[in-house]
Scaffold this motif. Structure first.
Motif, mmCIF file in Angstrom:
data_model
loop_
_atom_site.group_PDB
_atom_site.id
_atom_site.type_symbol
_atom_site.label_atom_id
_atom_site.label_comp_id
_atom_site.label_asym_id
_atom_site.label_seq_id
_atom_site.Cartn_x
_atom_site.Cartn_y
_atom_site.Cartn_z
ATOM 1 N N MET A 276 75.138 18.171 22.966
ATOM 2 C CA MET A 276 75.813 17.855 24.446
ATOM 3 C C MET A 276 76.736 19.295 24.722
ATOM 4 S SD MET A 276 75.904 15.573 26.688
ATOM 5 C CE MET A 276 75.497 14.203 26.136
ATOM 6 N N GLU A 277 76.441 19.735 25.826
ATOM 7 C CA GLU A 277 77.468 21.033 26.570
ATOM 8 C C GLU A 277 78.367 20.466 27.498
ATOM 9 O OE1 GLU A 277 76.063 24.725 29.355
ATOM 10 O OE2 GLU A 277 74.545 23.466 28.203
ATOM 11 N N ASN A 278 79.545 21.094 27.273
ATOM 12 C CA ASN A 278 80.522 20.903 28.335
ATOM 13 C C ASN A 278 80.423 22.003 29.592
ATOM 14 O OD1 ASN A 278 81.634 18.824 26.948
ATOM 15 N ND2 ASN A 278 83.067 20.392 25.859
ATOM 16 N N ALA A 279 80.645 21.315 30.815
ATOM 17 C CA ALA A 279 80.550 22.232 31.881
ATOM 18 C C ALA A 279 81.257 21.874 33.154
ATOM 19 C CB ALA A 279 79.117 22.592 32.323
ATOM 20 N N VAL A 280 81.753 22.855 33.991
ATOM 21 C CA VAL A 280 82.354 22.637 35.294
ATOM 22 C C VAL A 280 81.357 22.464 36.286
ATOM 23 C CG1 VAL A 280 84.076 23.336 36.828
ATOM 24 C CG2 VAL A 280 84.676 23.702 34.637
ATOM 25 N N LEU A 281 81.351 21.177 36.970
ATOM 26 C CA LEU A 281 80.672 21.132 38.231
ATOM 27 C C LEU A 281 81.191 21.542 39.455
ATOM 28 C CD1 LEU A 281 77.975 18.081 38.623
ATOM 29 C CD2 LEU A 281 79.019 19.312 40.545
ATOM 30 N N ILE A 282 80.563 22.404 40.256
ATOM 31 C CA ILE A 282 81.215 22.818 41.590
ATOM 32 C C ILE A 282 79.981 22.592 42.725
ATOM 33 C CG2 ILE A 282 82.247 24.492 42.663
ATOM 34 C CD1 ILE A 282 82.992 25.836 40.226
ATOM 35 N N THR A 283 80.333 22.070 43.815
ATOM 36 C CA THR A 283 79.541 21.711 44.803
ATOM 37 C C THR A 283 79.825 22.751 45.784
ATOM 38 O OG1 THR A 283 80.731 20.012 45.969
ATOM 39 C CG2 THR A 283 79.400 19.024 44.394
ATOM 40 N N GLY A 284 78.862 23.004 46.699
ATOM 41 C CA GLY A 284 79.241 24.089 47.730
ATOM 42 C C GLY A 284 79.460 25.408 47.416
ATOM 43 N N ALA A 285 78.736 25.778 46.201
ATOM 44 C CA ALA A 285 79.162 26.869 45.131
ATOM 45 C C ALA A 285 78.697 28.310 45.589
ATOM 46 C CB ALA A 285 78.581 26.686 43.773
ATOM 47 N N THR A 286 78.051 28.417 47.067
ATOM 48 C CA THR A 286 77.414 29.683 47.155
ATOM 49 C C THR A 286 78.275 30.644 48.046
ATOM 50 O OG1 THR A 286 76.335 28.514 48.888
ATOM 51 C CG2 THR A 286 75.103 29.179 46.691
ATOM 52 N N SER A 287 79.289 29.844 48.496
ATOM 53 C CA SER A 287 80.262 30.585 49.574
ATOM 54 C C SER A 287 81.664 30.067 49.496
ATOM 55 C CB SER A 287 79.618 30.597 50.854
ATOM 56 O OG SER A 287 79.578 29.285 51.431
ATOM 57 N N GLY A 288 82.713 30.772 50.043
ATOM 58 C CA GLY A 288 83.752 30.093 50.372
ATOM 59 C C GLY A 288 84.767 29.837 49.015
ATOM 60 N N PHE A 289 85.442 28.604 49.218
ATOM 61 C CA PHE A 289 85.998 28.350 48.001
ATOM 62 C C PHE A 289 85.248 27.962 46.764
ATOM 63 C CE2 PHE A 289 88.891 26.031 51.380
ATOM 64 C CZ PHE A 289 89.583 27.054 51.706
ATOM 65 N N GLY A 290 83.872 27.357 46.890
ATOM 66 C CA GLY A 290 83.254 26.926 45.948
ATOM 67 C C GLY A 290 82.692 28.126 45.017
ATOM 68 N N ARG A 291 82.479 29.500 45.862
ATOM 69 C CA ARG A 291 82.171 30.777 45.338
ATOM 70 C C ARG A 291 83.458 31.188 44.180
ATOM 71 N NH1 ARG A 291 80.712 33.876 42.241
ATOM 72 N NH2 ARG A 291 79.396 35.867 42.733
ATOM 73 N N GLU A 292 84.548 31.085 44.982
ATOM 74 C CA GLU A 292 85.784 31.527 44.178
ATOM 75 C C GLU A 292 86.057 30.660 43.042
ATOM 76 O OE1 GLU A 292 87.023 34.241 44.941
ATOM 77 O OE2 GLU A 292 86.049 34.938 46.727
#
Length: 258
Positions: free
Chosen positions: A1-17
């Motif tokens: 099992m791998e731990n990860a952070v899930l980010i939506t809207g990740a290609t620009s703006g706050f999501g990318r940052e």
């Protein structure tokens, strides 16, 4: 099992940052957005620079059932989402009667339903693990009614209220919940919402997406529930709280006219 952070809207703006910030701290990522090509480029860049694993899932969260698809994707890949960043969302500047019904319905699906469903899907797993965190992106708009952007303001009020409640409900289980409420920022939102000609868009000094994300990243780590980046944003939120709603909605109506 791998731990990860899930980010939506990740290609620009706050999501990318946010993707940059979590990657820099060596967190594996699950990035969700509509454009597979852009996601793949970000994946290559972050993996090469930080030596992490980046999973990408191209999905339009404004479509019904999308949140469940994201959840299923992480389960199929044996990924435990340790932090959920609900960043995806958009607005529309238009009077309610003239606004396009399909666009408003899509906005509600993205800004409210998808965010709610992702919280509802991942919070039980975090509760079972007695760890995790959720960062929801709302807006300074959450603190007032918003004539000329009525639906958008209403969606962000939902996000603020939901996040505040979850913060207290989930705290006993070691889960941090924060809600980011930025003012106008340089994320492309103003252009997409077609409000660049409104006085509202000219009334604030826009913070950079990076500056807002860095501030929110640090505050979320400390367990801050309502995150207000910048002095102007803090004063605006305070003003909304102290001003009678009958007066504040008239102010908003005035500043959002062309």
């Amino acid at each position: 099992m791998e731990n990860a952070v899930l980010i939506t809207g990740a290609t620009s703006g706050f999501g990318r940052e946010f993707a940059n910030l979590y990657a820099k701290d060596k967190h594996n990522l699950v990035l969700v957005a509509r454009s597979n090509d852009t996601l793949m480029q970000i994946k290559q860049d972050l993996e090469a620079e930080y030596g992490i694993t980046v999973h990408v899932y191209a999905k339009d969260l404004s479509v019904s059932g999308a949140a469940q698809s994201v959840f299923d994707f992480t389960r199929q890949h044996d990924i435990t989402v340790t932090t959920l960043v609900n960043n995806a969302g958009y607005g529309d500047w238009c009077d309610f009667v003239s606004a396009d019904m399909a666009k408003l319905t899509s906005m509600i699906q993205l800004n409210i339903t998808a965010l709610f469903e992702l919280c509802k899907l991942y919070a039980p797993v975090m509760k079972e693990n007695h760890s995790g965190s959720i960062l929801n992106v709302a807006s300074i708009a959450a603190f007032s009614a918003g004539p000329m952007m009525a639906t958008y303001y209403a969606t962000k009020a939902f996000v603020l209220s939901l996040s505040e409640s979850l913060a207290l409900e989930l705290k006993p289980y070691g889960i941090k919940v924060s809600v980011l409420c930025p003012g106008p920022s340089n994320t492309g939102f103003v252009q997409k919402a077609a409000i660049s000609s409104a006085s509202f868009a000219k009334s604030f000094s826009h913070m950079s997406a990076k500056k807002v994300a860095v501030y929110a990243y640090k505050k979320h780590a400390t367990g801050k529930i309502i995150i207000l980046p910048g002095l102007i944003t803090k004063l605006t939120a305070l003003g909304f709280k102290l001003t009678p709603r009958a007066f504040s909605r008239k102010i908003v109506m005035h500043v959002q006219k062309k």
